[in-house]
Design a protein around this motif. Structure first.
Motif, PDB file in Angstrom:
ATOM      1  N   SER A 323      95.409  42.043   0.068  1.00 36.21           N
ATOM      2  CA  SER A 323      94.290  42.259  -0.841  1.00 36.21           C
ATOM      3  C   SER A 323      94.060  43.748  -1.078  1.00 36.21           C
ATOM      4  CB  SER A 323      93.013  41.647  -0.259  1.00 36.21           C
ATOM      5  OG  SER A 323      93.219  40.319   0.163  1.00 36.21           O
ATOM      6  N   LYS A 324      93.367  44.043  -2.162  1.00 38.25           N
ATOM      7  CA  LYS A 324      92.992  45.420  -2.484  1.00 38.25           C
ATOM      8  C   LYS A 324      92.069  45.974  -1.398  1.00 38.25           C
ATOM      9  CE  LYS A 324      90.637  48.131  -6.101  1.00 38.25           C
ATOM     10  NZ  LYS A 324      90.035  48.091  -7.444  1.00 38.25           N
ATOM     11  N   PRO A 325      92.209  47.257  -1.023  1.00 36.16           N
ATOM     12  CA  PRO A 325      91.270  47.842  -0.064  1.00 36.16           C
ATOM     13  C   PRO A 325      89.827  47.687  -0.541  1.00 36.16           C
ATOM     14  CG  PRO A 325      93.123  49.323  -0.427  1.00 36.16           C
ATOM     15  CD  PRO A 325      93.258  48.223  -1.427  1.00 36.16           C
ATOM     16  N   LEU A 326      88.962  47.263   0.353  1.00 33.23           N
ATOM     17  CA  LEU A 326      87.570  47.008  -0.011  1.00 33.23           C
ATOM     18  C   LEU A 326      86.892  48.251  -0.578  1.00 33.23           C
ATOM     19  CD1 LEU A 326      85.026  45.220   0.003  1.00 33.23           C
ATOM     20  CD2 LEU A 326      84.643  45.946   2.378  1.00 33.23           C
ATOM     21  N   GLU A 338      84.664  53.632 -10.089  1.00 35.89           N
ATOM     22  CA  GLU A 338      83.283  53.156 -10.021  1.00 35.89           C
ATOM     23  C   GLU A 338      82.871  53.075  -8.555  1.00 35.89           C
ATOM     24  OE1 GLU A 338      84.096  48.329  -9.937  1.00 35.89           O
ATOM     25  OE2 GLU A 338      83.306  49.247 -11.771  1.00 35.89           O
ATOM     26  N   ASP A 339      81.584  52.893  -8.326  1.00 31.24           N
ATOM     27  CA  ASP A 339      81.075  52.763  -6.962  1.00 31.24           C
ATOM     28  C   ASP A 339      81.488  51.397  -6.418  1.00 31.24           C
ATOM     29  OD1 ASP A 339      79.659  52.516  -4.616  1.00 31.24           O
ATOM     30  OD2 ASP A 339      77.762  53.236  -5.439  1.00 31.24           O
ATOM     31  N   TRP A 340      82.391  51.396  -5.446  1.00 30.48           N
ATOM     32  CA  TRP A 340      82.911  50.130  -4.912  1.00 30.48           C
ATOM     33  C   TRP A 340      81.816  49.264  -4.299  1.00 30.48           C
ATOM     34  CZ3 TRP A 340      82.186  48.882   0.211  1.00 30.48           C
ATOM     35  CH2 TRP A 340      81.803  49.924   1.065  1.00 30.48           C
ATOM     36  N   SER A 341      80.782  49.895  -3.751  1.00 30.52           N
ATOM     37  CA  SER A 341      79.773  49.151  -2.982  1.00 30.52           C
ATOM     38  C   SER A 341      78.864  48.284  -3.846  1.00 30.52           C
ATOM     39  CB  SER A 341      78.927  50.120  -2.157  1.00 30.52           C
ATOM     40  OG  SER A 341      78.177  50.973  -2.994  1.00 30.52           O
ATOM     41  N   ILE A 342      78.819  48.537  -5.164  1.00 32.36           N
ATOM     42  CA  ILE A 342      77.959  47.735  -6.041  1.00 32.36           C
ATOM     43  C   ILE A 342      78.754  46.755  -6.899  1.00 32.36           C
ATOM     44  CG2 ILE A 342      76.162  49.500  -6.101  1.00 32.36           C
ATOM     45  CD1 ILE A 342      77.183  50.331  -8.850  1.00 32.36           C
ATOM     46  N   ASN A 343      80.064  46.723  -6.684  1.00 31.44           N
ATOM     47  CA  ASN A 343      80.905  45.775  -7.425  1.00 31.44           C
ATOM     48  C   ASN A 343      80.584  44.354  -6.956  1.00 31.44           C
ATOM     49  OD1 ASN A 343      83.028  44.116  -8.361  1.00 31.44           O
ATOM     50  ND2 ASN A 343      84.453  45.846  -8.374  1.00 31.44           N
ATOM     51  N   PRO A 344      80.127  43.474  -7.856  1.00 35.59           N
ATOM     52  CA  PRO A 344      79.749  42.115  -7.446  1.00 35.59           C
ATOM     53  C   PRO A 344      80.899  41.317  -6.835  1.00 35.59           C
ATOM     54  CG  PRO A 344      79.825  42.312  -9.853  1.00 35.59           C
ATOM     55  CD  PRO A 344      79.912  43.697  -9.302  1.00 35.59           C
ATOM     56  N   LEU A 345      82.142  41.663  -7.200  1.00 36.67           N
ATOM     57  CA  LEU A 345      83.289  40.943  -6.667  1.00 36.67           C
ATOM     58  C   LEU A 345      83.580  41.304  -5.210  1.00 36.67           C
ATOM     59  CD1 LEU A 345      85.719  41.183  -9.739  1.00 36.67           C
ATOM     60  CD2 LEU A 345      84.189  39.297  -9.122  1.00 36.67           C
ATOM     61  N   LYS A 346      82.962  42.370  -4.717  1.00 35.27           N
ATOM     62  CA  LYS A 346      83.197  42.818  -3.350  1.00 35.27           C
ATOM     63  C   LYS A 346      82.098  42.398  -2.378  1.00 35.27           C
ATOM     64  CE  LYS A 346      85.761  47.002  -4.755  1.00 35.27           C
ATOM     65  NZ  LYS A 346      86.998  46.970  -3.950  1.00 35.27           N
ATOM     66  N   GLN A 347      81.036  41.786  -2.887  1.00 37.16           N
ATOM     67  CA  GLN A 347      79.868  41.532  -2.044  1.00 37.16           C
ATOM     68  C   GLN A 347      80.153  40.560  -0.891  1.00 37.16           C
ATOM     69  OE1 GLN A 347      77.216  43.565  -2.372  1.00 37.16           O
ATOM     70  NE2 GLN A 347      78.604  44.441  -3.911  1.00 37.16           N
ATOM     71  N   LYS A 348      80.978  39.546  -1.140  1.00 39.33           N
ATOM     72  CA  LYS A 348      81.302  38.599  -0.063  1.00 39.33           C
ATOM     73  C   LYS A 348      82.027  39.302   1.079  1.00 39.33           C
ATOM     74  CE  LYS A 348      81.414  34.060  -2.301  1.00 39.33           C
ATOM     75  NZ  LYS A 348      82.252  32.865  -2.604  1.00 39.33           N
ATOM     76  N   LYS A 360      73.943  50.425   2.178  1.00 45.86           N
ATOM     77  CA  LYS A 360      72.574  50.831   1.840  1.00 45.86           C
ATOM     78  C   LYS A 360      72.356  52.315   2.096  1.00 45.86           C
ATOM     79  CE  LYS A 360      69.173  49.326   4.380  1.00 45.86           C
ATOM     80  NZ  LYS A 360      68.194  48.380   5.001  1.00 45.86           N
ATOM     81  N   ASN A 361      73.049  52.852   3.108  1.00 46.19           N
ATOM     82  CA  ASN A 361      72.867  54.253   3.481  1.00 46.19           C
ATOM     83  C   ASN A 361      73.859  55.196   2.822  1.00 46.19           C
ATOM     84  OD1 ASN A 361      70.741  53.634   5.243  1.00 46.19           O
ATOM     85  ND2 ASN A 361      72.152  53.217   6.942  1.00 46.19           N
ATOM     86  N   LYS A 362      74.677  54.692   1.878  1.00 45.83           N
ATOM     87  CA  LYS A 362      75.675  55.539   1.219  1.00 45.83           C
ATOM     88  C   LYS A 362      75.002  56.672   0.439  1.00 45.83           C
ATOM     89  CE  LYS A 362      79.509  54.111  -0.833  1.00 45.83           C
ATOM     90  NZ  LYS A 362      79.052  54.728  -2.011  1.00 45.83           N
TER      91      LYS A 362
END
Length: 362
Positions: A323-326, A338-348, A360-362
């Motif tokens: 898989s792609k690095p998170l 883009e900001d990886w942490s807000i990507n909806p596909l990465k939330q799980k 949250k602390n980024k």
């Protein structure tokens, strides 16, 4: 028309890259220019290549490409007598070491004899570089830890620590006493960073919160490495885990401290025994050419990787996570970050790795 041997074109989904391995730099170019450069293997005469384009706009574009390539010194135009002077680079990657790089976590309650024994074993394996991550009081431990490397074959040391009120010449003293320390990454730095004196040692102040095992794995252009060694290794092996060994904060021997699988503990298992485990090298050959998204990315041979934290979307027929690095926010199809942490596909995956607080602390 000849492309300099050290200038390597790499095609991506939406754009391409010319990696100048000699100058350790790269240039982003259109895919249409990549196609022209690849055609040089079949045709060298500039006019013959140009004759393929009949449309006025296409000819203007072609001429602008040639002007760009000459200006950047990616190509030279001359007779064929010079061809033999610029043979293609052999990208076979071979090093005379079982392990080339390592990560060593130093807990607050470390045992100096254990650390000494670990350094000795790394030296016997031919390790050349090490990343030392201090989880305790750096002031109290750095001198006796760094002394252990003075007579070892390890030539490059990278240090990761949390911020403290360092005096102005503190790292200058470290540099003078321990010349193998090349880089220091300081987490939790204030908005206004203090003035630090060094000569060659690189100091990076990171605004991210206190360092933890979940802090690694970030993918960004800051970590790009453009050189023949990295390029060659990335073509054949995993750009993060190949020939790497790590000892985490609990003494567990792993491919990376952030990965769950361990191969014994340094207190009762030698590094050689750990490496001989049937699964220890399983990710060494997972190149970017088979990792999802990365295989379509023009940066794939100059970028690092992370198998500890991925999007958890693909497992290959060998049971390996491809898989792609998170923590990668680059989209090769759009050519945008883009900001990886807000990507909806990465939330799980973020929830799976329990990274909500980190995000949250980024």
């Amino acid at each position: 028309m000849y492309l300099f041997s050290s200038c390597i074109p790499v095609k991506g989904a939406s754009q391409s890259l010319i990696c100048d391995l000699q100058r350790k730099d790269f240039e982003i170019v259109p895919n249409s220019l990549f196609d022209i450069l690849i055609d040089l293997d079949n045709e060298r005469e500039l006019e013959n290549i140009r004759s393929k384009y009949q449309d006025k706009d296409d000819l203007e574009t072609f001429d602008s490409y040639i002007e760009f390539l000459l200006d950047k010194e990616f190509i030279f135009i001359d007779d064929s007598s010079l061809e033999s002077r610029f043979p293609k680079i052999n990208f076979n990657f071979e090093i005379p070491a079982v392990i080339s790089n390592s990560i060593l976590d130093i807990p607050a309650n470390y045992n100096i004899n254990t650390v000494k024994n670990t350094v000795k074993q790394l030296n016997q394996l031919g390790c050349e570089s090490i990343e030392i991550r201090f989880f305790g009081d750096f002031y109290q431990s750095y001198m006796e830890i760094l002394k252990l490397f003075e007579t070892s074959g390890i030539r490059s040391i990278k240090i990761i620590i949390n911020y403290s009120d360092f005096r102005k010449d503190f790292f200058l003293d470290i540099e003078e006493k321990y010349s193998r320390v090349r880089e220091v990454y300081i987490y939790g730095a204030p908005d206004i960073t203090p003035e630090i004196e060094t000569r060659l040692m690189l100091i990076y102040f990171l605004k991210e919160s206190t360092f933890s095992v979940k802090s690694c794995g970030f993918i960004s252009d800051f970590y790009f490495s453009v050189n023949t060694k990295t390029f060659s290794e990335s073509i054949q092996y995993n750009s993060c885990l190949n020939r790497k060994i790590a000892i985490d904060i609990n003494g567990n021997i792993k491919n990376c401290p952030s990965m769950a699988k361990d191969f014994g503990n340094i207190n009762n298992t030698t590094l050689v025994e750990a490496i001989q485990h049937s699964e220890f090298k399983k990710y060494w050959n997972v190149t970017k050419d088979i990792i999802e998204s990365c295989k379509e990315c023009e940066f794939r041979y100059i970028c690092t990787d992370c198998r500890a934290y991925t999007e958890r979307t693909h497992i290959n027929n060998r049971g390996l996570d491809t898989s792609k690095p998170l923590k990668c926010g680059y989209n090769p199809n759009s050519g945008e970050w883009e900001d990886w942490s807000i990507n909806p596909l990465k939330q799980k995956a973020i929830e799976y790795y329990d990274m909500q607080e980190l995000v949250k602390n980024k």
